[in-house]
Design a protein around this motif. Structure first.
Motif, PDB file in Angstrom:
ATOM      1  N   HIS A 130       0.861  -1.186   0.000  1.00  0.00           N
ATOM      2  CA  HIS A 130       0.000   0.000   0.000  1.00  0.00           C
ATOM      3  C   HIS A 130       0.899   1.239   0.000  1.00  0.00           C
ATOM      4  O   HIS A 130       1.927   1.257   0.686  1.00  0.00           O
ATOM      5  N   PRO A 131       0.551   2.270  -0.760  1.00  0.00           N
ATOM      6  CA  PRO A 131       1.426   3.454  -0.870  1.00  0.00           C
ATOM      7  C   PRO A 131       1.748   4.126   0.458  1.00  0.00           C
ATOM      8  O   PRO A 131       2.783   4.799   0.582  1.00  0.00           O
ATOM      9  N   ASN A 132       0.890   3.960   1.472  1.00  0.00           N
ATOM     10  CA  ASN A 132       1.127   4.600   2.762  1.00  0.00           C
ATOM     11  C   ASN A 132       2.133   3.854   3.635  1.00  0.00           C
ATOM     12  O   ASN A 132       2.541   4.369   4.681  1.00  0.00           O
ATOM     13  N   LEU A 133       2.514   2.642   3.213  1.00  0.00           N
ATOM     14  CA  LEU A 133       3.500   1.903   4.001  1.00  0.00           C
ATOM     15  C   LEU A 133       4.835   2.641   3.938  1.00  0.00           C
ATOM     16  O   LEU A 133       5.339   2.928   2.847  1.00  0.00           O
ATOM     17  N   SER A 186      -6.510 -13.820  -5.973  1.00  0.00           N
ATOM     18  CA  SER A 186      -5.831 -12.534  -6.122  1.00  0.00           C
ATOM     19  C   SER A 186      -6.774 -11.350  -5.942  1.00  0.00           C
ATOM     20  O   SER A 186      -6.454 -10.381  -5.244  1.00  0.00           O
ATOM     21  N   ALA A 187      -7.951 -11.414  -6.583  1.00  0.00           N
ATOM     22  CA  ALA A 187      -8.870 -10.263  -6.584  1.00  0.00           C
ATOM     23  C   ALA A 187      -9.278  -9.821  -5.184  1.00  0.00           C
ATOM     24  O   ALA A 187      -9.190  -8.626  -4.868  1.00  0.00           O
ATOM     25  N   PRO A 188      -9.728 -10.721  -4.297  1.00  0.00           N
ATOM     26  CA  PRO A 188     -10.094 -10.264  -2.952  1.00  0.00           C
ATOM     27  C   PRO A 188      -8.909  -9.746  -2.143  1.00  0.00           C
ATOM     28  O   PRO A 188      -9.060  -8.846  -1.317  1.00  0.00           O
ATOM     29  N   GLY A 189      -7.725 -10.303  -2.382  1.00  0.00           N
ATOM     30  CA  GLY A 189      -6.533  -9.804  -1.694  1.00  0.00           C
ATOM     31  C   GLY A 189      -6.227  -8.370  -2.096  1.00  0.00           C
ATOM     32  O   GLY A 189      -5.948  -7.509  -1.256  1.00  0.00           O
ATOM     33  N   LEU A 190      -6.295  -8.108  -3.397  1.00  0.00           N
ATOM     34  CA  LEU A 190      -6.069  -6.744  -3.890  1.00  0.00           C
ATOM     35  C   LEU A 190      -7.152  -5.797  -3.382  1.00  0.00           C
ATOM     36  O   LEU A 190      -6.873  -4.633  -3.073  1.00  0.00           O
ATOM     37  N   GLY A 196      -5.892  -0.260   2.077  1.00  0.00           N
ATOM     38  CA  GLY A 196      -4.939  -0.301   3.180  1.00  0.00           C
ATOM     39  C   GLY A 196      -5.334  -1.187   4.338  1.00  0.00           C
ATOM     40  O   GLY A 196      -4.760  -1.081   5.427  1.00  0.00           O
ATOM     41  N   ASN A 197      -6.299  -2.086   4.149  1.00  0.00           N
ATOM     42  CA  ASN A 197      -6.682  -3.014   5.219  1.00  0.00           C
ATOM     43  C   ASN A 197      -5.573  -4.019   5.504  1.00  0.00           C
ATOM     44  O   ASN A 197      -5.476  -4.563   6.604  1.00  0.00           O
TER      45      ASN A 197
END
Length: 321
Positions: A130-133, A186-190, A196-197
């Motif tokens: 996630h970009p906020n990491l 893959s889809a639910p992971g993305l 950001g969950n």
């Protein structure tokens, strides 16, 4: 006739019959099972090879999608098919090698019940964040994990998948702990990574690449041993974490007992196809690299992957009932 002469005669007769069978093969349609849903990278690879085999042989090569049990259902169906050369399976070699150690009950043995034909291609995964990491590199992710033990959440494509084992190996080699959150694909992971969950995800390049390009997720490193042509500016994780390698191999297998001459004939033809420029270009659209092999080379790869991922699974105490 002595027993020795009878044995020699029988051996020569069997070899002659096998050679004659390979010369005539195939005389009817050939089925290749894909143990994953349609449209994905494995499906594209199989349909591309199948079309070329149909053109070369003048016999239809049929693709049969049989998803389920993390890719193990279709492989089990192939393992139990008649060993006559008319059933094959495009297995995810790495995933099925993982299954040998993670599943308490598996309906096949990858080495005993299936005969290697040829590698098909490597369709790598990429570690995205996630970009906020507050970490942009492999070393920064490891440092963050060590400073916040058990706090960072890794998504995976499911319990016992390559996506799961990749993160376990990454954590083991990096020397830190983190939370594992398994999803069904893959889809639910993305879908949970984007808001950001969860913070990190070892995902396939084809599904993550559009989000990387749009800036919705950040690519940390490619999981394969080399950089991917689909993401040439993204370093391989091994460039920072020496020895890390999680190549996502797909390969054609047939039931054990399939005539050796038939396997050799199919292997040679598949390797010719994978060397064609249009086939290489088409696989590249899915972030993959065409890569054929001899049956012997594939057998070595399977043996090595079973040993490698078995060690990771045992260390992480992964067991699926």
């Amino acid at each position: 006739m002595s027993k020795r002469l009878a044995w020699i005669f029988a051996t020569m007769l069997a070899a002659g019959c096998s050679g004659a069978l390979a010369q005539k093969y195939p005389t009817k349609p050939v089925r290749i099972i894909v143990p994953f849903p349609p449209v994905g990278a494995a499906d594209l690879l199989t349909r591309t090879i199948g079309q070329k085999l149909t053109e070369a042989w003048g016999q239809q090569v049929l693709v049969d999608n049989r998803p389920g049990v993390g890719g193990n259902l279709g492989v089990e169906l192939a393992a139990k098919a008649p060993p006559d050369g008319y059933t094959g399976v495009m297995a995810a070699v790495t995933t099925n090698a993982i299954g040998m150690s993670t599943y308490a009950r598996l309906g096949y043995h990858l080495e005993r019940d299936l005969a290697p034909v040829s590698l098909g291609g490597n369709i790598p995964h990429v570690l995205v964040a996630h970009p906020n990491l507050p970490a942009r590199t492999v070393k920064e992710v490891i440092a963050l994990g060590k400073s916040r033990p058990g706090d960072i959440a890794f998504a995976s494509q499911g319990q016992g998948t390559l996506s799961h084992l990749e993160q376990e190996m990454f954590k083991q080699m990096g020397g830190f702990t983190a939370l594992h959150v398994p999803y069904k694909g893959s889809a639910p992971g993305l879908s949970d990574l984007l808001p950001g969950n969860v913070q990190l995800f070892f995902d396939s390049i084809p599904s993550s690449l559009p989000h990387v390009k749009a800036g919705r997720v950040r690519a940390i490193g490619v999981a394969s041993s080399k950089r991917s042509p689909a993401m040439p500016d993204v370093a391989a994780i091994s460039e920072s974490l020496k020895g890390f390698e999680a190549d996502n191999w797909f390969a054609l297998l047939m039931p054990a007992g399939t005539p050796r001459d038939v396997i050799s004939k199919v292997s040679v033809e598949v390797r010719k196809i994978l060397d064609m420029q249009d086939v290489k270009a088409r696989l590249l659209t899915q972030g993959g690299v065409a890569a054929g092999s001899t049956p012997e080379q594939l057998a070595e790869r399977i043996k090595a992957d079973i040993a490698k991922w078995g060690k990771v699974a045992r260390t992480a105490k992964i067991r699926i009932e």
